[in-house]
Design a protein around this motif. Sequence first.
Motif, short mmCIF file in Angstrom:
data_model
loop_
_atom_site.label_atom_id
_atom_site.label_comp_id
_atom_site.label_asym_id
_atom_site.label_seq_id
_atom_site.Cartn_x
_atom_site.Cartn_y
_atom_site.Cartn_z
N SER A 102 -2.14 12.65 5.22
CA SER A 102 -0.96 13.30 5.80
C SER A 102 -1.37 14.49 6.66
CB SER A 102 0.00 13.75 4.70
OG SER A 102 0.50 12.66 3.97
N LEU A 103 -2.31 15.27 6.16
CA LEU A 103 -2.79 16.42 6.93
C LEU A 103 -3.49 15.98 8.21
CD1 LEU A 103 -4.18 18.67 4.03
CD2 LEU A 103 -2.09 19.04 5.38
N LEU A 104 -4.25 14.89 8.14
CA LEU A 104 -4.92 14.37 9.33
C LEU A 104 -3.91 13.89 10.37
CD1 LEU A 104 -8.04 12.37 8.05
CD2 LEU A 104 -8.03 14.23 9.73
N VAL A 105 -2.91 13.14 9.91
CA VAL A 105 -1.88 12.66 10.83
C VAL A 105 -1.18 13.85 11.50
CG1 VAL A 105 0.38 11.52 10.97
CG2 VAL A 105 -1.47 10.47 9.65
N ALA A 106 -0.80 14.84 10.71
CA ALA A 106 -0.13 16.02 11.26
C ALA A 106 -1.03 16.76 12.24
CB ALA A 106 0.31 16.94 10.13
N ALA A 107 -2.30 16.90 11.90
CA ALA A 107 -3.23 17.63 12.78
C ALA A 107 -3.37 16.93 14.12
CB ALA A 107 -4.59 17.76 12.10
N TYR A 115 0.88 -1.16 0.00
CA TYR A 115 0.00 0.00 0.00
C TYR A 115 0.92 1.22 0.00
CZ TYR A 115 -4.34 -2.55 1.03
OH TYR A 115 -5.44 -3.36 0.96
N GLN A 116 1.10 1.83 -1.15
CA GLN A 116 2.09 2.90 -1.26
C GLN A 116 1.77 4.08 -0.36
OE1 GLN A 116 1.59 3.12 -5.57
NE2 GLN A 116 3.74 2.53 -5.84
N ILE A 117 0.50 4.42 -0.24
CA ILE A 117 0.13 5.57 0.58
C ILE A 117 0.39 5.28 2.06
CG2 ILE A 117 -1.84 6.95 1.37
CD1 ILE A 117 -2.90 6.84 -1.48
N LEU A 118 0.13 4.06 2.49
CA LEU A 118 0.41 3.71 3.88
C LEU A 118 1.91 3.77 4.17
CD1 LEU A 118 -2.10 0.80 4.63
CD2 LEU A 118 -2.39 3.27 4.92
N ASP A 119 2.71 3.36 3.18
CA ASP A 119 4.16 3.51 3.33
C ASP A 119 4.53 4.97 3.53
OD1 ASP A 119 4.55 0.82 3.02
OD2 ASP A 119 5.15 0.93 0.92
N GLY A 120 3.94 5.83 2.72
CA GLY A 120 4.21 7.26 2.83
C GLY A 120 3.78 7.83 4.16
N LEU A 121 2.62 7.40 4.65
CA LEU A 121 2.11 7.90 5.93
C LEU A 121 3.01 7.48 7.09
CD1 LEU A 121 -1.72 7.32 5.50
CD2 LEU A 121 -0.46 9.48 5.31
N VAL A 133 5.33 22.15 21.63
CA VAL A 133 4.76 22.64 20.36
C VAL A 133 4.17 21.49 19.56
CG1 VAL A 133 5.30 23.76 18.17
CG2 VAL A 133 6.33 24.61 20.29
N VAL A 134 4.86 20.35 19.51
CA VAL A 134 4.33 19.16 18.83
C VAL A 134 3.75 18.27 19.93
CG1 VAL A 134 4.87 17.32 17.18
CG2 VAL A 134 6.21 19.43 17.16
N ASN A 135 2.60 18.68 20.44
CA ASN A 135 2.17 18.21 21.75
C ASN A 135 1.85 16.73 21.80
OD1 ASN A 135 0.28 18.01 24.28
ND2 ASN A 135 1.36 19.97 24.41
N HIS A 136 1.26 16.18 20.75
CA HIS A 136 0.84 14.78 20.78
C HIS A 136 1.68 13.91 19.85
CE1 HIS A 136 -2.77 16.76 22.47
NE2 HIS A 136 -2.87 15.64 23.16
N GLY A 137 2.94 14.31 19.65
CA GLY A 137 3.79 13.56 18.74
C GLY A 137 3.98 12.11 19.15
N TYR A 138 3.89 11.84 20.46
CA TYR A 138 4.08 10.46 20.95
C TYR A 138 2.99 9.51 20.45
CZ TYR A 138 0.99 12.59 24.45
OH TYR A 138 -0.03 13.27 25.07
N LEU A 139 1.85 10.05 20.02
CA LEU A 139 0.79 9.19 19.50
C LEU A 139 1.16 8.55 18.17
CD1 LEU A 139 -2.50 11.20 20.26
CD2 LEU A 139 -1.47 9.33 21.56
N ALA A 140 2.26 9.01 17.56
CA ALA A 140 2.74 8.37 16.34
C ALA A 140 3.05 6.90 16.60
CB ALA A 140 3.97 9.08 15.81
N VAL A 141 3.50 6.57 17.82
CA VAL A 141 3.79 5.17 18.15
C VAL A 141 2.51 4.34 18.06
CG1 VAL A 141 4.52 3.60 19.99
CG2 VAL A 141 5.77 5.73 19.59
N ASP A 142 1.41 4.86 18.56
CA ASP A 142 0.14 4.14 18.50
C ASP A 142 -0.31 3.99 17.04
OD1 ASP A 142 -0.72 4.39 21.64
OD2 ASP A 142 0.29 6.20 20.92
N PHE A 143 -0.04 5.02 16.24
CA PHE A 143 -0.34 4.94 14.81
C PHE A 143 0.51 3.88 14.13
CE2 PHE A 143 0.20 6.75 10.42
CZ PHE A 143 -1.10 6.54 9.99
N PHE A 149 -7.34 7.18 13.85
CA PHE A 149 -6.26 6.42 13.22
C PHE A 149 -6.79 5.31 12.31
CE2 PHE A 149 -2.83 7.58 16.61
CZ PHE A 149 -2.72 8.83 16.04
N PRO A 150 -7.76 4.50 12.75
CA PRO A 150 -8.31 3.51 11.82
C PRO A 150 -8.92 4.16 10.57
CG PRO A 150 -8.91 2.93 14.05
CD PRO A 150 -8.29 4.30 14.12
N LEU A 151 -9.56 5.32 10.75
CA LEU A 151 -10.12 6.02 9.59
C LEU A 151 -9.02 6.44 8.63
CD1 LEU A 151 -12.55 7.35 8.17
CD2 LEU A 151 -12.14 9.39 9.59
#
Length: 370
Positions: A245-250, A12-18, A43-53, A278-280
């Motif tokens: 990408s915008l959703l992930v960043a937001a 899934y190329q887009i998932l790779d990019g995300l 400033v990047v307050n919830h960056g740790y949620l990337a692990v859950d993603f 995240f599932p969405l």
Amino acid sequence: MDNNKLSTKPHYQILDGLRGVAAIIVVFFHLTEPLASSRLTNVVNHGYLAVDFFFLLSGFVIGYAYNDRWDKLTISGFLRRRFERLQPLVVLGMTLGAIGFYFTDSTIWPLIHTVPLWKLLVVMIIGWTILPVPLSMDIRGWQEMHPLNSVGWSLFFEYIANILYALGIRKLSDKALACFVAMAGAVLLHLAVTSTNGDVTGGWTLNAEHMRVGITRTIFPFFAGLLLSRVSRPTRVKNAFLWCSLLVAAVLVMPRIGGAEHLWMNGLYESFCIIIVFPLIVYIGASGVVHSQVEVKICRLLGDISYPLYMTHYVLVYFYVAWVSNHKGISLWQAWPYALLTFSAAIVLAYISLKLYDEPVRAWLREKIK
């Protein structure tokens, strides 16, 4: 049948990019974190949620790749494939962390220059296995299970999820898996809302509290991703990579919700992101189609460097954190040239690690581990 001879499904190329987008935001999170006065002001307050993603992406991709292959695949074969994919960069990250250990001179790590070489080598070798380092072997003073490469804790839990999948959870019916995921989601919600910090952070220390947090953060997203890979019926979504990408960043840059007075509100926000948003995002990303060769190349590059970037960037962040700690009171605007330099170096290191180490070692392992 030899697991290495199983046919390879298209990515899934887009998932790779995300995955790459999230990894980049993790780096920014770690660069802004030492400049924040508290967890409320990063400033990047919830960056740790990337692990859950990452856990959710991993569950989805593993389900997609392996759900229909178990008539030709053994448990040991599956685990060998995961070892081949994950372990080389685990070893590299720990080794680079050990090399840089004595050079990160700062008052926040008073233990560093008292650690004998033999102890450093023992911690590095334990780190190579991704097994947690006991607190008695903490050589940095941060009570981390991997003091040479902080991010190693999430790989420990990634392995646990993979083992659970292989040993039995993969055999659950869709309904049984949905019930399991629903219960895991309820546990995650309870953790986030009742947390004394008002968030899901934790998992990097070898004690009961952090082990509970790590398991809770892993089980829901990983197996929700697995369930999604089974039941989703992707449709075509235009500009999916951009919107996702915008959703992930937001989600990851969102300021703290509720402040210090209403911690539960932030926990509710994080639960909503992990359980719903995240599932969405993964569903939309799996439904999207890349529209140009430029987009294909961007997604491929981001996907290729995502794991090396995640596993090696903190080696450089240690130096950056030491520099910030030696310049008390420095602001983000004063620190940004050093932050940008560290970020750029992390990208270069990730690419070099990918091309000169990770890809050759994985190719070698494919030949040797059969």
